[in-house]
Design an enzyme around this catalytic site. Structure first.
Site, PDB file in Angstrom:
ATOM      1  N   ASN B 151      33.985 -48.678  67.219  1.00 15.74           N
ATOM      2  CA  ASN B 151      35.388 -48.290  67.090  1.00 15.74           C
ATOM      3  C   ASN B 151      36.334 -49.228  67.819  1.00 15.74           C
ATOM      4  OD1 ASN B 151      33.713 -46.749  69.026  1.00 15.74           O
ATOM      5  ND2 ASN B 151      35.684 -46.139  69.861  1.00 15.74           N
ATOM      6  N   GLN B 179      33.411 -44.838  61.843  1.00 11.64           N
ATOM      7  CA  GLN B 179      34.343 -45.940  61.596  1.00 11.64           C
ATOM      8  C   GLN B 179      34.000 -46.710  60.316  1.00 11.64           C
ATOM      9  OE1 GLN B 179      37.126 -46.489  63.015  1.00 11.64           O
ATOM     10  NE2 GLN B 179      36.952 -45.253  64.874  1.00 11.64           N
ATOM     11  N   THR B 237      32.710 -19.643  58.744  1.00  9.38           N
ATOM     12  CA  THR B 237      33.479 -19.733  57.500  1.00  9.38           C
ATOM     13  C   THR B 237      34.109 -21.113  57.383  1.00  9.38           C
ATOM     14  OG1 THR B 237      33.883 -17.374  57.553  1.00  9.38           O
ATOM     15  CG2 THR B 237      35.372 -18.690  56.200  1.00  9.38           C
ATOM     16  N   CYS B 325      43.544 -48.080  82.673  1.00  9.32           N
ATOM     17  CA  CYS B 325      44.711 -47.219  82.828  1.00  9.32           C
ATOM     18  C   CYS B 325      44.987 -46.374  81.610  1.00  9.32           C
ATOM     19  CB  CYS B 325      45.933 -48.057  83.149  1.00  9.32           C
ATOM     20  SG  CYS B 325      46.185 -48.173  84.904  1.00  9.32           S
TER      21      CYS B 325
HETATM   22  C1  LIG Z   1      32.588 -44.123  66.384  1.00  2.00           C
HETATM   23  C2  LIG Z   1      33.166 -42.758  66.556  1.00  2.00           C
HETATM   24  N1  LIG Z   1      32.349 -41.694  66.646  1.00  2.00           N
HETATM   25  C3  LIG Z   1      32.819 -40.438  66.789  1.00  2.00           C
HETATM   26  C4  LIG Z   1      34.164 -40.184  66.854  1.00  2.00           C
HETATM   27  C5  LIG Z   1      34.620 -38.774  67.068  1.00  2.00           C
HETATM   28  O1  LIG Z   1      35.128 -38.197  65.893  1.00  2.00           O
HETATM   29  P1  LIG Z   1      35.932 -36.828  65.976  1.00  2.00           P
HETATM   30  O2  LIG Z   1      37.242 -37.162  66.600  1.00  2.00           O
HETATM   31  O3  LIG Z   1      36.102 -36.376  64.555  1.00  2.00           O
HETATM   32  O4  LIG Z   1      35.119 -35.880  66.757  1.00  2.00           O
HETATM   33  C6  LIG Z   1      35.057 -41.261  66.765  1.00  2.00           C
HETATM   34  C7  LIG Z   1      36.511 -41.026  66.822  1.00  2.00           C
HETATM   35  O5  LIG Z   1      37.191 -41.366  67.779  1.00  2.00           O
HETATM   36  C8  LIG Z   1      34.543 -42.580  66.609  1.00  2.00           C
HETATM   37  O6  LIG Z   1      35.365 -43.636  66.548  1.00  2.00           O
END
Ligand SMILES: Cc1ncc(COP(=O)(O)O)c(C=O)c1O
Lengths: 321, 402
Positions: B151, B179, B237, B325
């Site tokens: 990410n 991602q 649900t 930060c």
């Molecule tokens: C690589 C990765 N995994 C998991 C997540 C988590 O997804 P969610 O916000 O739907 O729980 C993110 C999102 O920030 C992500 O970038």
């Protein structure tokens, strides 16, 4: 993003006194590159009067680090070195109309840069004794190092204890898992096990008050715990301590009452009984006598006198935040 | 002028078509899909269509391999916990040092519960060492969990190849493809990947909906037990409106796959090239030759990321940073640390992540805006001289730790 005050934003967007002073005769370099905040403070000091004629900063850091640096330079200009040294990190934060808890360390950095610069001017060596850890309690800006030190110094064994001593965990309580993990490690290190319940034991609920009273009841003086006034209670506590002292003195020890904070009674143990196996038994014994005399549950907490005084000062500083 | 949003790896805007498709499910179509009557019936049908559409996007063989969840994090947790519960005699997990906290923090917690966690290291460009990986596969491993794309940097891992190796070794393979889905073509029917996580809000669907793909035949234990929803594999649900939205988003993502890998990629490349040409002492982090088409992570040396973001924000440009930060922690991003990026650069990383909603005109505006911001902050930096870094920066400025 962060909740910055208008003053912080102003000092960040239009910093005052950016850059190094040409004829600086005092330089302070502080900060930590791993944490992403570092500051060089340069001062021009008039030797005869020790008045700070000019100040400049260079900062590697976030918005509030830059704003704190800018604020600091504004605050010190025109002051003598001794006056400037009285500036606390809280003063810097106040000057900026407050900083988010995560950012209080930026103001600490400012104050330390000042100390370092003054030491540099006076030809002294400045040693930093401030250690910083990851922020655990965001409500009160308490970090891990502070929590660990306090647990160790005072043999704390519950989240409630940690909250009483440091305020950490006293707000939203979402950091309790973090505090418990620290407690677990620290208690393990001293050979104990941490075994809390999932929720705190409730005290018996007070009898329900009717929501509406038709007649206004007579305002009654609030009775203190155990039916004693605060003064009577204090006298009683003192009396119990006085009673146990001859016994301790016989063992070349002693016990002194330091402070009373609700159900916590802080004492300092000295001599043969402090720091040894006997200490725990002594404390347990005093506590038992105290509970009997007062007719309420209290906790006797042995602390180091000097450290407790320092901590109290710190607590007051945070409380006014 | 409109604000420019270049933070699509954090979250994306819901496509208007997605919103439109969702609306009836807040009003007329309020039935419970499990109900027999006609109120529920139509809703059940809508879920079925959404499932089909997700199935198509990731090339799954059966639509029953799609389990709807509440988010990417839930999918990750479900996958890992299922593998542990289904194989109680296996106590090791293989993952990487650069995973999202959704996986990393869970693994750190499992470590305290007695599991052994192997975190594969990365090199300076964020690539894995496949020999290290091979040497760790064994009968003790309950699951391998490796992200498809990172990410922060967009760097892509060879998950298909890694899944083959795991499959041959008889080890469950999960990938956090949060991602990657919607940005890269995925064909699960012809892969050895056993489980895969999706999060709706990264592909123009709403927040709070996700998917766990579970290959038919892989042993599974639910995280949430209760009702029979999702064939008893995820009780509760269904979040019908969001699932319908995700269905539409998946369809749109498939239609835009080529656009993403040509037009969006070209904008990303122009942005990166434009900034690097104008700003000295800046470099791309991660592997520029093998990454998501929409992501460029640039390190600006000797300045700090939050300050950059604040100044960019003032100019109406949104991005994100790996500085300590911005996350409220004491250290820069674990991804930058893992790649050995020095602190003076790691704190100054900025992630630009684009989407099909960006335009080349916006990219040009950002290229104009960034260099003066960097210059302004460098003027304040103790590491920076008149027109470049001071000589021997790390020695010229070596602060006392405070
Ligand atoms: C690589 C990765 N995994 C998991 C997540 C988590 O997804 P969610 O916000 O739907 O729980 C993110 C999102 O920030 C992500 O970038």
């Amino acid at each position: 993003m962060w909740d910055y005050s208008e003053t912080v934003k102003e000092h960040f967007y239009n910093p005052k006194n950016a850059g190094a002073i040409e004829e600086a005769n005092a330089v302070g370099d502080v900060g930590s590159i791993s944490c992403g905040d570092a500051l060089r403070l340069t001062l021009k000091v008039e030797p005869e009067t020790e008045i700070i004629l000019d100040a400049g900063f260079q900062t590697f850091g976030c918005g509030s680090a830059i704003a704190s640096s800018s604020a600091l330079t504004e605050m010190v200009k025109g002051k003598t070195l001794d006056e400037a040294l009285k500036i606390s990190n809280q003063d810097i934060a106040d000057f900026l109309d407050g900083l988010p808890p995560e950012k209080m360390h930026c103001s600490v950095m400012g104050r330390e840069a000042l100390q370092a610069a003054v030491a540099n001017y006076r030809g002294e060596e400045w040693v930093d004794d401030h250690e910083e850890g990851a922020l655990v309690c965001k409500c009160f800006a308490i970090d891990e190092v502070m929590i660990r030190d306090t647990i160790r110094e005072n043999n704390l064994s519950s989240v409630q204890d940690v909250t009483n001593y440091t305020k950490a965990g006293g707000g939203c309580s979402s950091c309790h898992e973090g505090i418990e993990n620290i407690l677990m490690e620290e208690m393990q290190a001293r050979g104990e096990t941490f075994m809390p319940g999932a929720i705190q034991k409730k005290k018996a609920k007070p009898a329900a008050q009717p929501l509406v009273t038709l007649e206004t009841p007579e305002p009654a003086a609030a009775p203190a715990a155990g039916g004693m006034s605060a003064f009577q209670r204090y006298k009683k506590i003192e009396e119990v301590i006085e009673k146990v002292r001859p016994n301790l003195q016989a063992d070349r020890g002693d016990c002194e009452l330091l402070d009373i904070d609700g159900k916590n009674i802080y004492v300092s143990l000295v001599g043969a009984c402090s720091g040894c196996q006997m200490a725990a038994m002594t404390v347990g014994g005093i506590q038992q006598k105290m509970i009997e005399a007062l007719g309420e549950f209290v906790k006797i907490i042995p602390v180091d006198k000097a450290q407790y005084a320092a901590q109290l000062a710190q607590k007051q500083a945070t409380a006014s935040a | 002028m409109n604000d420019i949003y270049l933070d699509n790896n954090a979250t994306t805007k819901c496509d208007p078509l997605v919103v439109e498709a969702m609306l009836p499910f807040f009003t007329e179509q309020f039935g419970n899909p499990s109900s027999l009557h006609s109120f529920g019936n139509k809703v059940g049908l809508a879920l079925k269509n959404a499932r089909k559409s997700v199935q198509k996007l990731i090339g799954a063989e059966h639509d029953s391999e799609i389990i709807f969840t509440s988010c990417g994090s839930e999918s990750d947790s479900t996958a890992i916990m299922s593998a542990l519960k289904a194989q109680p005699n296996r106590t090791e997990i293989i993952t990487t040092v650069v995973e999202h906290p959704a996986v990393l923090n869970l693994c750190e917690y499992l470590e305290t519960e007695g599991y052994t966690i192997h975190k594969l290291k990365v090199d300076g460009k964020g690539n894995l060492d496949m020999d290290e990986y091979k040497s760790l596969l064994s009968d003790n491993v309950a699951i391998v969990s490796v992200m498809w794309a990172n990410n922060e940097t967009g760097t892509i891992f060879p998950v298909e190849e890694m899944a083959e190796l795991a499959d041959e070794a008889g080890v469950v393979f999960h990938t956090d493809a949060v991602q990657a889905v919607g940005k890269l073509p995925i064909d699960l029917e012809n892969s050895a990947i056993h489980m895969l996580s999706i999060s709706g809000h990264k592909l123009h669907a709403p927040k709070g909906v996700g998917v766990l793909y579970l290959k038919r035949g892989v042993r599974f234990r639910p995280l949430l037990r209760g009702g029979h929803q999702e064939r008893g594999r995820r009780a509760g649900t269904e979040n019908v409106a969001s699932i319908v939205g995700l269905g539409v988003a998946a369809e749109l993502a498939l239609q835009n796959m080529e656009h993403e890998n040509t037009v969006v990629k070209a904008m990303r490349d122009r942005l990166q090239e434009g900034i690097l040409a104008a700003v000295p002492n800046a470099f791309v982090t991660g592997n520029p030759d093998n990454r998501l088409p929409n992501t460029a992570n640039i390190a600006f040396e000797y300045i700090e990321g939050e300050a950059i973001l604040l100044l960019m924000n003032k100019m109406g440009i949104a991005a994100s940073s790996g500085s300590a930060c911005t996350s409220g922690s004491l250290e820069p991003s674990h991804v930058m640390k893992a790649m050995g990026i020095p602190y003076t650069a790691a704190h100054g990383t900025v992630r630009f992540s684009l989407s099909r909603y960006n335009t080349m005109e916006e990219v040009e505006r950002v290229i104009e805006a960034v260099p003066p911001i960097v210059a302004k902050l460098r003027k304040l930096s103790p590491y920076w001289g008149e027109s470049g870094p001071v000589e021997n920066p790390e020695q010229a400025f070596a602060p006392v730790y405070a």
